[in-house]
Design an enzyme around this catalytic site. Structure first.
Site, PDB file in Angstrom:
ATOM      1  N   THR A 121       0.660  -1.337   0.054  1.00 54.02           N
ATOM      2  CA  THR A 121      -0.073   0.008  -0.207  1.00 54.02           C
ATOM      3  C   THR A 121       1.039   1.268   0.196  1.00 54.02           C
ATOM      4  O   THR A 121       1.668   1.427   0.932  1.00 54.02           O
ATOM      5  CB  THR A 121      -1.137   0.123   1.208  1.00 54.02           C
ATOM      6  OG1 THR A 121      -1.711  -1.276   1.215  1.00 54.02           O
ATOM      7  CG2 THR A 121      -1.802   1.296   1.064  1.00 54.02           C
ATOM      8  N   PHE A 149      -5.611  -6.749  -1.474  1.00 58.67           N
ATOM      9  CA  PHE A 149      -6.746  -6.814  -0.639  1.00 58.67           C
ATOM     10  C   PHE A 149      -7.006  -8.123   0.176  1.00 58.67           C
ATOM     11  O   PHE A 149      -8.094  -8.535   0.758  1.00 58.67           O
ATOM     12  CB  PHE A 149      -8.087  -6.700  -1.559  1.00 58.67           C
ATOM     13  CG  PHE A 149      -8.169  -5.353  -2.548  1.00 58.67           C
ATOM     14  CD1 PHE A 149      -8.341  -3.992  -1.740  1.00 58.67           C
ATOM     15  CD2 PHE A 149      -7.855  -5.383  -3.821  1.00 58.67           C
ATOM     16  CE1 PHE A 149      -8.334  -2.864  -2.749  1.00 58.67           C
ATOM     17  CE2 PHE A 149      -7.830  -4.485  -4.499  1.00 58.67           C
ATOM     18  CZ  PHE A 149      -8.008  -3.123  -3.950  1.00 58.67           C
ATOM     19  N   LEU A 150      -5.821  -8.827   0.582  1.00 66.29           N
ATOM     20  CA  LEU A 150      -6.094  -9.946   1.327  1.00 66.29           C
ATOM     21  C   LEU A 150      -5.982  -9.447   2.812  1.00 66.29           C
ATOM     22  O   LEU A 150      -5.761  -8.563   3.280  1.00 66.29           O
ATOM     23  CB  LEU A 150      -4.546 -10.468   1.116  1.00 66.29           C
ATOM     24  CG  LEU A 150      -3.925 -10.939  -0.024  1.00 66.29           C
ATOM     25  CD1 LEU A 150      -2.502 -11.199  -0.073  1.00 66.29           C
ATOM     26  CD2 LEU A 150      -4.756 -11.734  -0.894  1.00 66.29           C
ATOM     27  N   GLU A 152      -6.036 -11.221   6.577  1.00 63.12           N
ATOM     28  CA  GLU A 152      -5.159 -11.875   7.199  1.00 63.12           C
ATOM     29  C   GLU A 152      -6.082 -12.929   7.690  1.00 63.12           C
ATOM     30  O   GLU A 152      -7.115 -13.049   8.075  1.00 63.12           O
ATOM     31  CB  GLU A 152      -4.427 -11.381   8.455  1.00 63.12           C
ATOM     32  CG  GLU A 152      -3.370 -10.386   8.040  1.00 63.12           C
ATOM     33  CD  GLU A 152      -2.536  -9.804   9.380  1.00 63.12           C
ATOM     34  OE1 GLU A 152      -2.197 -10.500  10.267  1.00 63.12           O
ATOM     35  OE2 GLU A 152      -1.938  -9.093   8.869  1.00 63.12           O
ATOM     36  N   PHE A 246     -19.246  -7.106   7.363  1.00 59.38           N
ATOM     37  CA  PHE A 246     -18.388  -6.000   8.008  1.00 59.38           C
ATOM     38  C   PHE A 246     -19.211  -5.372   8.943  1.00 59.38           C
ATOM     39  O   PHE A 246     -19.027  -4.177   8.909  1.00 59.38           O
ATOM     40  CB  PHE A 246     -17.535  -5.161   6.915  1.00 59.38           C
ATOM     41  CG  PHE A 246     -16.145  -5.247   7.236  1.00 59.38           C
ATOM     42  CD1 PHE A 246     -15.404  -6.353   6.725  1.00 59.38           C
ATOM     43  CD2 PHE A 246     -15.407  -4.312   8.229  1.00 59.38           C
ATOM     44  CE1 PHE A 246     -13.992  -6.452   6.935  1.00 59.38           C
ATOM     45  CE2 PHE A 246     -14.229  -4.374   8.364  1.00 59.38           C
ATOM     46  CZ  PHE A 246     -13.518  -5.641   8.141  1.00 59.38           C
ATOM     47  N   GLY A 250     -17.424  -5.268  17.970  1.00 63.09           N
ATOM     48  CA  GLY A 250     -16.364  -5.716  18.475  1.00 63.09           C
ATOM     49  C   GLY A 250     -15.482  -4.624  19.326  1.00 63.09           C
ATOM     50  O   GLY A 250     -16.006  -3.580  19.304  1.00 63.09           O
ATOM     51  N   CYS A 257      -3.190  -3.330   8.719  1.00 60.96           N
ATOM     52  CA  CYS A 257      -3.793  -2.495   7.591  1.00 60.96           C
ATOM     53  C   CYS A 257      -4.847  -1.092   7.839  1.00 60.96           C
ATOM     54  O   CYS A 257      -4.321  -0.006   7.798  1.00 60.96           O
ATOM     55  CB  CYS A 257      -4.596  -3.370   6.707  1.00 60.96           C
ATOM     56  SG  CYS A 257      -3.649  -4.203   5.472  1.00 60.96           S
ATOM     57  N   LYS A 260      -3.077   1.614  10.032  1.00 63.09           N
ATOM     58  CA  LYS A 260      -2.062   2.255   9.256  1.00 63.09           C
ATOM     59  C   LYS A 260      -2.749   3.012   7.980  1.00 63.09           C
ATOM     60  O   LYS A 260      -2.214   4.124   7.690  1.00 63.09           O
ATOM     61  CB  LYS A 260      -1.136   1.210   8.957  1.00 63.09           C
ATOM     62  CG  LYS A 260       0.074   1.625   7.815  1.00 63.09           C
ATOM     63  CD  LYS A 260       1.219   0.590   7.783  1.00 63.09           C
ATOM     64  CE  LYS A 260       1.015  -0.664   6.670  1.00 63.09           C
ATOM     65  NZ  LYS A 260       1.187  -0.236   5.235  1.00 63.09           N
ATOM     66  N   ARG A 324      -0.372  -6.780  16.145  1.00 59.12           N
ATOM     67  CA  ARG A 324       0.001  -5.446  15.796  1.00 59.12           C
ATOM     68  C   ARG A 324      -1.439  -4.772  15.649  1.00 59.12           C
ATOM     69  O   ARG A 324      -2.453  -5.139  15.185  1.00 59.12           O
ATOM     70  CB  ARG A 324       0.243  -5.136  14.116  1.00 59.12           C
ATOM     71  CG  ARG A 324       1.887  -5.388  14.018  1.00 59.12           C
ATOM     72  CD  ARG A 324       2.142  -5.376  12.553  1.00 59.12           C
ATOM     73  NE  ARG A 324       1.894  -6.466  11.672  1.00 59.12           N
ATOM     74  CZ  ARG A 324       2.048  -6.699  10.522  1.00 59.12           C
ATOM     75  NH1 ARG A 324       2.629  -5.684   9.653  1.00 59.12           N
ATOM     76  NH2 ARG A 324       1.514  -7.616   9.709  1.00 59.12           N
TER      77      ARG A 324
HETATM   78  C1  UDX Z   1      -8.258  -5.784   6.347  1.00 60.13           C
HETATM   79  C2  UDX Z   1      -8.726  -5.883   4.703  1.00 60.13           C
HETATM   80  O1  UDX Z   1     -10.069  -6.427   4.871  1.00 60.13           O
HETATM   81  C3  UDX Z   1      -7.964  -6.375   3.547  1.00 60.13           C
HETATM   82  O2  UDX Z   1      -8.629  -6.011   2.544  1.00 60.13           O
HETATM   83  C4  UDX Z   1      -6.687  -5.332   3.492  1.00 60.13           C
HETATM   84  O3  UDX Z   1      -5.952  -5.825   2.484  1.00 60.13           O
HETATM   85  C5  UDX Z   1      -6.089  -5.361   4.811  1.00 60.13           C
HETATM   86  O4  UDX Z   1      -6.974  -4.849   5.801  1.00 60.13           O
HETATM   87  P1  UDX Z   1      -7.184  -7.415   7.805  1.00 60.13           P
HETATM   88  O5  UDX Z   1      -6.539  -6.394   8.553  1.00 60.13           O
HETATM   89  O6  UDX Z   1      -6.418  -8.788   7.759  1.00 60.13           O
HETATM   90  O7  UDX Z   1      -7.537  -7.179   6.288  1.00 60.13           O
HETATM   91  O8  UDX Z   1      -8.632  -7.839   8.639  1.00 60.13           O
HETATM   92  P2  UDX Z   1     -10.126  -7.917   8.629  1.00 60.13           P
HETATM   93  O9  UDX Z   1     -10.537  -9.221   8.492  1.00 60.13           O
HETATM   94  O10 UDX Z   1     -10.655  -6.975   7.401  1.00 60.13           O
HETATM   95  O11 UDX Z   1     -10.402  -7.236  10.004  1.00 60.13           O
HETATM   96  C6  UDX Z   1      -9.983  -5.719  10.236  1.00 60.13           C
HETATM   97  C7  UDX Z   1     -10.437  -5.496  11.720  1.00 60.13           C
HETATM   98  O12 UDX Z   1     -11.765  -5.216  11.766  1.00 60.13           O
HETATM   99  C8  UDX Z   1     -10.075  -6.601  12.749  1.00 60.13           C
HETATM  100  O13 UDX Z   1      -9.494  -6.117  13.826  1.00 60.13           O
HETATM  101  C9  UDX Z   1     -11.436  -7.202  12.810  1.00 60.13           C
HETATM  102  O14 UDX Z   1     -11.575  -8.003  14.157  1.00 60.13           O
HETATM  103  C10 UDX Z   1     -12.482  -6.264  12.729  1.00 60.13           C
HETATM  104  N1  UDX Z   1     -14.026  -6.450  12.476  1.00 60.13           N
HETATM  105  C11 UDX Z   1     -13.994  -6.893  11.085  1.00 60.13           C
HETATM  106  C12 UDX Z   1     -14.901  -6.500  13.322  1.00 60.13           C
HETATM  107  O15 UDX Z   1     -14.480  -6.337  14.477  1.00 60.13           O
HETATM  108  N2  UDX Z   1     -15.893  -6.855  12.712  1.00 60.13           N
HETATM  109  C13 UDX Z   1     -16.312  -6.943  11.455  1.00 60.13           C
HETATM  110  O16 UDX Z   1     -17.511  -7.406  10.820  1.00 60.13           O
HETATM  111  C14 UDX Z   1     -15.225  -7.358  10.389  1.00 60.13           C
END
Ligand code: UDX
Length: 423
Positions: A121, A149-150, A152, A246, A250, A257, A260, A324
Site C-alpha cells: 500500500t 486486498f488480502l 489475514e 463487516f 467488537g 492495515c 495504518k 499489531r
Molecule cells: C483488512 C482488509 O479486509 C483487507 O482487504 C486489507 O488488504 C487489509 O486490511 P485484515 O486487517 O487482515 O484485512 O482484517 P479484517 O478481517 O478486514 O478485519 C479488520 C479488523 O476489523 C479486525 O480487527 C477485525 O476484528 C475487525 N472486524 C472486521 C470487526 O470487528 N467486525 C467485522 O465485522 C469485521
C-alpha cells in the site's frame, strides 16, 4: 510467465505462492538472510492458513526459489512485484524508503520490457514518482500499481477467490501483461490508471473501517437502550444497498492495515489541505471503543486494583498470529494501568507484555473477570462449567459475541456481551 516477488513478508509469500499455483515461475527476493534460510528449509515465518501447503507445493513443483540477491531474483523476470514494507512515519504517512532504495538498486539492470508492480500500500502518486526515479537513472522499465486486498487469516482463499483485481497502468500493454498473470482466477479485472488503483486501496480500507466503527456505535447505543445490536445490524444489513458484511460489533479494528491505512489516508488529505472530518471521527471513535470496554470492565470488577483479569485472545482477530494494533492488547494495557493483573491466551499469537498460558482454562484460574476478545472458535468449546469452577468472579464479558449466552448462564456465570441486553 517468469515473475519476481521482492519481499517475503505476508503479502509477498501469498503472492509468490498464489502465482506458482497459477503455473508461473516465481523467484522470491528477500534481504533478511535468516528468513531466506528458513524458507529454504521450508519453514514459513508467519501463521496463515493454507500458506505452508501452497509454498511447499511450489517448491515441490520447482516453480519457486528464494534468493538473497534481488539482482538474481529479477534477472529474467517479465514482471517484478514489490511486496516491501511501507511502515508509517511519525505523521502517519507511509515510509517509502525501502521501496525507493530497491528501485534505485535495480534501475541499472532492468530492461525496458520489464515491469515493476507495486503491491504494497503506497501513497497516491507513488507509481508516477517511481517512473521519474527510474527515468532519472536511465531506465525505461514500466511501473504498474496492483494493490492487494488480502485479509489475514483468509489470505490464500482471498487470493484464489479475489472479487476484483485492480491494475493501474500507464500503458495498456502493461495492464494486459499483469492481467494475464491472473487469468486463471475468477476475479473481475479493473484496468485503470495508477493513481486510481492506488486510491482504491485506501478508499476500500477507510470505508470498511468507517462501516465497522458505525456498527460499533450502534452496538453501544443498543447497550444503552436495551436493544440487541446483533438483530439491529442484521436487519439493517438486509437492505441490499447496505449488505450484511463487516458489521460485526467488537472492540474496534486492529491489524496491519486499517490503523495504518486510515492514518495514511488522513495524512494524504492533510497534504492536499482537504478536510476529512469524517475519517478523523472514525479513527477517534474507534479508539474510544477500547476505552469504553476497559471502563465497563473496571465497573464490572468494582475497581481494577488488585484484581485478576483473564483475556481470551491476543491477536487482533482470529486465525492469525498478528498482534499489531491488537484490540485485546490495548484492553489488557488499560486494565493493567488501572491496577489489574492480566493473563492472556491465544491459539497462535503471543505477547511478552502480559502473563500468557496456552490453556484457556488455566488463564481463567482465579480470574475476577473473563473477557472474550477473540473469535477463535476454539474458545466456544471450552467447558464453561470448568471456567465457573476455576474463576473467582462470576462475569464473562464477551466483546466479540462469540459464546452462546444460554450456555454461559447455564454454567452459573453472568454473561455480559457487547451490544446486547445483559439480562
Ligand atoms: C483488512 C482488509 O479486509 C483487507 O482487504 C486489507 O488488504 C487489509 O486490511 P485484515 O486487517 O487482515 O484485512 O482484517 P479484517 O478481517 O478486514 O478485519 C479488520 C479488523 O476489523 C479486525 O480487527 C477485525 O476484528 C475487525 N472486524 C472486521 C470487526 O470487528 N467486525 C467485522 O465485522 C469485521
Amino acid at each position: 510467465m517468469k515473475v519476481a516477488v521482492l519481499g517475503a513478508g505476508y503479502v509477498g509469500l501469498v503472492q509468490a505462492g498464489g502465482l506458482t499455483y497459477l503455473g508461473h515461475r516465481v523467484r522470491l527476493g528477500e534481504s533478511n538472510l535468516v528468513r531466506v534460510d528458513e524458507l529454504a528449509a521450508r519453514k514459513i515465518p508467519i501463521y496463515e492458513p493454507g500458506l505452508g501447503e501452497l509454498i511447499e507445493r511450489a517448491f515441490d513443483n520447482g516453480l519457486l526459489s528464494v534468493h538473497s540477491s534481488n539482482f538474481e531474483a529479477v534477472a529474467d523476470a517479465d514482471v517484478i512485484f514489490l511486496t516491501l514494507p511501507t511502515p508509517p512515519n511519525g505523521d502517519g504517512s507511509a515510509d517509502l524508503r525501502i521501496l525507493e532504495s530497491v528501485v534505485e538498486e535495480l534501475a541499472p539492470v532492468l530492461s525496458d520490457e520489464q515491469v515493476l508492480v507495486t503491491k504494497s500500500t503506497v501513497p497516491v502518486g507513488t507509481a508516477d514518482a517511481l517512473v521519474q526515479r527510474l527515468r532519472a537513472r536511465g531506465s525505461g522499465a514500466g511501473v504498474v500499481s496492483n494493490p492487494e486486498f488480502l485479509a489475514e487469516g483468509s489470505a490464500v482463499a482471498d487470493f484464489m477467490r479475489a472479487e476484483r483485481i485492480v491494475i493501474g497502468a500507464f500503458e495498456p500493454a502493461h495492464a494486459d501483461l499483469v492481467g494475464d498473470l491472473y487469468s486463471g482466477l475468477p476475479a473481475q479485472l479493473v484496468k485503470t490508471d495508477p493513481a486510481s488503483a492506488e486510491l482504491v486501496k485506501y478508499a476500500a480500507n477507510a470505508y470498511l473501517a468507517t462501516r465497522l466503527t458505525f456498527a460499533n456505535a450502534i452496538a453501544n447505543i443498543s447497550e444503552e437502550v436495551g436493544a440487541d445490536a446483533l438483530q439491529v445490524l442484521e436487519a439493517v444489513g438486509m437492505d441490499r444497498r447496505i449488505g450484511p458484511h463487516f458489521m460485526r460489533p467488537g472492540p474496534g479494528y486492529g491489524g496491519s492495515c486499517f490503523p495504518k491505512d486510515t492514518r495514511a489516508l488522513l495524512s494524504i488529505t492533510h497534504q492536499l489541505d482537504y478536510p476529512f472530518p469524517l475519517l478523523e471521527a472514525v479513527m477517534a471513535t474507534d479508539e474510544l471503543q477500547r476505552t469504553r470496554i476497559v471502563d465497563r470492565a473496571i465497573e464490572m470488577l468494582d475497581g481494577a486494583a488488585g484484581k485478576r483479569v483473564c483475556i481470551w485472545g491476543v491477536a487482533f482477530k482470529a486465525r492469525t498470529d498478528d498482534v499489531r494494533d491488537s484490540p485485546a492488547i490495548v484492553i489488557a494495557r488499560g486494565l493493567r494501568d488501572a491496577g489489574a493483573t492480566v493473563v492472556m491466551t491465544d491459539p497462535e499469537a503471543t505477547t511478552d507484555e502480559f502473563l500468557q498460558t496456552d490453556d484457556p482454562l488455566d488463564a481463567a484460574r482465579d480470574a475476577d473477570l473473563v473477557i472474550v476478545a477473540t473469535e477463535w472458535p476454539e474458545f466456544r468449546r471450552v467447558d464453561l462449567t470448568d471456567v465457573a469452577a476455576t474463576m473467582r468472579g462470576r462475569i464473562v464479558y464477551d466483546v466479540r459475541n462469540l459464546l452462546d449466552p444460554d450456555a454461559v448462564r447455564h454454567a452459573g456465570l453472568e454473561y455480559v456481551a457487547l451490544g446486547r441486553p445483559t439480562v
